[in-house]
Design a protein around this motif. Structure first.
Motif, PDB file in Angstrom:
ATOM      1  N   MET A 104       0.813  -1.213   0.000  1.00  0.00           N
ATOM      2  CA  MET A 104       0.000   0.000   0.000  1.00  0.00           C
ATOM      3  C   MET A 104       0.850   1.268   0.000  1.00  0.00           C
ATOM      4  O   MET A 104       0.338   2.350   0.288  1.00  0.00           O
ATOM      5  N   GLU A 105       2.128   1.157  -0.337  1.00  0.00           N
ATOM      6  CA  GLU A 105       2.998   2.326  -0.399  1.00  0.00           C
ATOM      7  C   GLU A 105       2.719   3.096  -1.688  1.00  0.00           C
ATOM      8  O   GLU A 105       3.014   2.606  -2.787  1.00  0.00           O
ATOM      9  N   PRO A 106       2.180   4.314  -1.592  1.00  0.00           N
ATOM     10  CA  PRO A 106       1.786   5.058  -2.793  1.00  0.00           C
ATOM     11  C   PRO A 106       2.957   5.464  -3.677  1.00  0.00           C
ATOM     12  O   PRO A 106       2.804   5.608  -4.893  1.00  0.00           O
ATOM     13  N   ASN A 107       4.137   5.614  -3.081  1.00  0.00           N
ATOM     14  CA  ASN A 107       5.301   6.030  -3.862  1.00  0.00           C
ATOM     15  C   ASN A 107       6.135   4.858  -4.362  1.00  0.00           C
ATOM     16  O   ASN A 107       7.197   5.059  -4.959  1.00  0.00           O
ATOM     17  N   GLY A 108       5.623   3.655  -4.118  1.00  0.00           N
ATOM     18  CA  GLY A 108       6.305   2.477  -4.638  1.00  0.00           C
ATOM     19  C   GLY A 108       7.684   2.278  -4.030  1.00  0.00           C
ATOM     20  O   GLY A 108       7.928   2.600  -2.876  1.00  0.00           O
ATOM     21  N   GLY A 109       8.590   1.761  -4.822  1.00  0.00           N
ATOM     22  CA  GLY A 109       9.932   1.447  -4.346  1.00  0.00           C
ATOM     23  C   GLY A 109      10.050  -0.026  -4.027  1.00  0.00           C
ATOM     24  O   GLY A 109       9.054  -0.753  -3.938  1.00  0.00           O
ATOM     25  N   GLY A 110      11.290  -0.473  -3.858  1.00  0.00           N
ATOM     26  CA  GLY A 110      11.528  -1.873  -3.549  1.00  0.00           C
ATOM     27  C   GLY A 110      12.476  -2.016  -2.382  1.00  0.00           C
ATOM     28  O   GLY A 110      12.411  -1.246  -1.420  1.00  0.00           O
ATOM     29  N   LEU A 111      13.359  -2.978  -2.477  1.00  0.00           N
ATOM     30  CA  LEU A 111      14.331  -3.233  -1.423  1.00  0.00           C
ATOM     31  C   LEU A 111      15.362  -2.112  -1.395  1.00  0.00           C
ATOM     32  O   LEU A 111      15.950  -1.775  -2.413  1.00  0.00           O
ATOM     33  N   THR A 112      15.587  -1.527  -0.229  1.00  0.00           N
ATOM     34  CA  THR A 112      16.581  -0.462  -0.092  1.00  0.00           C
ATOM     35  C   THR A 112      17.962  -1.074   0.114  1.00  0.00           C
ATOM     36  O   THR A 112      18.109  -2.290   0.262  1.00  0.00           O
ATOM     37  N   SER A 113      18.973  -0.220   0.166  1.00  0.00           N
ATOM     38  CA  SER A 113      20.327  -0.703   0.440  1.00  0.00           C
ATOM     39  C   SER A 113      20.378  -1.397   1.799  1.00  0.00           C
ATOM     40  O   SER A 113      20.977  -2.470   1.944  1.00  0.00           O
ATOM     41  N   LEU A 114      19.724  -0.806   2.794  1.00  0.00           N
ATOM     42  CA  LEU A 114      19.655  -1.415   4.112  1.00  0.00           C
ATOM     43  C   LEU A 114      18.866  -2.719   4.052  1.00  0.00           C
ATOM     44  O   LEU A 114      19.182  -3.683   4.765  1.00  0.00           O
ATOM     45  N   GLY A 115      17.857  -2.741   3.182  1.00  0.00           N
ATOM     46  CA  GLY A 115      17.081  -3.957   3.006  1.00  0.00           C
ATOM     47  C   GLY A 115      17.910  -5.101   2.454  1.00  0.00           C
ATOM     48  O   GLY A 115      17.759  -6.258   2.871  1.00  0.00           O
ATOM     49  N   HIS A 116      18.802  -4.797   1.519  1.00  0.00           N
ATOM     50  CA  HIS A 116      19.710  -5.821   0.991  1.00  0.00           C
ATOM     51  C   HIS A 116      20.580  -6.383   2.105  1.00  0.00           C
ATOM     52  O   HIS A 116      20.804  -7.608   2.187  1.00  0.00           O
ATOM     53  N   ASP A 117      21.063  -5.499   2.974  1.00  0.00           N
ATOM     54  CA  ASP A 117      21.873  -5.947   4.112  1.00  0.00           C
ATOM     55  C   ASP A 117      21.047  -6.802   5.060  1.00  0.00           C
ATOM     56  O   ASP A 117      21.544  -7.786   5.625  1.00  0.00           O
TER      57      ASP A 117
END
Length: 305
Positions: A104-117
């Protein structure tokens, strides 16, 4: 609970926005339950604990998180909670987190750099990555980044009912190719509003998932309590109020305008109903056993190892 036929369940702690101290309190409560009532409850930490719970007639808890607020963006918290027994984590709830974006994130996006870690950390520690609330980009990114199977513990199928919380055929195939498992939930998202979903709606999602992902990659992920949802006027009024609060918080998904239960599955022995429905539809006992537990037991064994 003891008459439900359920030996192991995934227990989500930390709510959808609980902070670090509150989450620690919830884990302490779960562990106190086990300490005070060891003949009834046990914590599932290693794969062998699942079979042990069944053998000893106990209810085994797989402790898990749906949100990430308690991590406060700190990677070291992942190991801390793993050592407290958390074995399943998501990277975001419905909105954006420091790690990833939800459905439900209106601005979209995916895995962040921190998410990769975080994915690397979870892989190394043997924590299952749950993509139930992940958006399409996060789902693709996490699958690509993970060295282990990933799971979707509670979801439905877009092809049966188009909804943000349901998964596309491409996502289901990718999950299966990764060795993961999707659990079909008992929620309102199975059917279009204003219909209250029925067992037939549930089985439509289950059978579609089996067709697309295969018999080794589908399970039951109810996302509701063992005890039935109270359909009394008072309880329904309280549920409506809670739903309105979710809407106001911005955390709700569309079509949360009905109570969270499926007609025909709103009983403690719903696992038995699902197994019977599979058998009536021509699936073998072996397939039914996989769906009602063996598939998730297998994937947890691979991830936690």
């Amino acid at each position: 609970v003891r008459d439900s036929g359920v030996n192991v369940l995934k227990w989500s702690l930390g709510g959808i926005n609980d902070d670090f101290p509150e989450t620690i309190r919830e884990i302490a409560y779960a562990q106190q339950m086990i300490e005070v009532h060891p003949t009834y409850f046990m914590q599932v930490r290693v794969p062998a604990d699942m079979e042990r719970a069944k053998r000893e007639g106990k209810l085994g808890f797989i402790l898990s998180f749906e949100s990430v607020e308690m991590l406060e963006g700190k990677l070291e918290r992942i190991e801390l909670f793993r050592n407290l027994g958390i074995r399943v984590m998501q990277l975001s709830y419905n909105r954006k987190s420091p790690f990833a974006a939800g459905v439900m994130e209106p601005n979209g996006g995916g895995l962040t750099s921190l998410g990769h870690d975080a994915v690397k950390k979870m892989n190394s520690l043997g924590i299952a990555i749950d993509l139930s609330h992940a958006n399409a980009q996060t789902t693709a990114d996490a699958m690509a980044a993970s060295s282990k199977p990933v799971i979707m513990t509670h979801a439905g199928c877009v092809a049966v009912h188009p909804h943000p919380r349901n998964k596309t055929d491409d996502q289901l195939r990718a999950l299966a190719d990764k060795g993961g498992v999707v659990g079909i939930y008992d929620l309102m998202y199975l059917a279009a509003s204003p219909k209250q979903p029925t067992v037939d709606d549930y089985m439509a999602h289950m059978e579609h998932a089996l067709k697309v992902a295969g018999e080794d990659h589908v399970g039951v992920g109810s996302d509701v309590s063992i005890d039935p949802f109270d359909t009394s006027p008072t309880a329904l009024a309280e549920a409506k109020k809670a739903g309105e609060q979710r809407q106001q918080s911005g955390l709700a998904a569309p079509e949360e305008d009905r109570p969270p239960y499926v007609i025909g599955l709103n009983i403690p022995r719903r696992i038995e109903v699902i197994a019977d429905q599979l058998l009536k539809r021509g699936y073998s006992t072996r397939v039914a056993e996989k769906i009602v537990g063996a598939n998730f037991a297998r994937v947890f064994g691979e991830i936690w190892a």
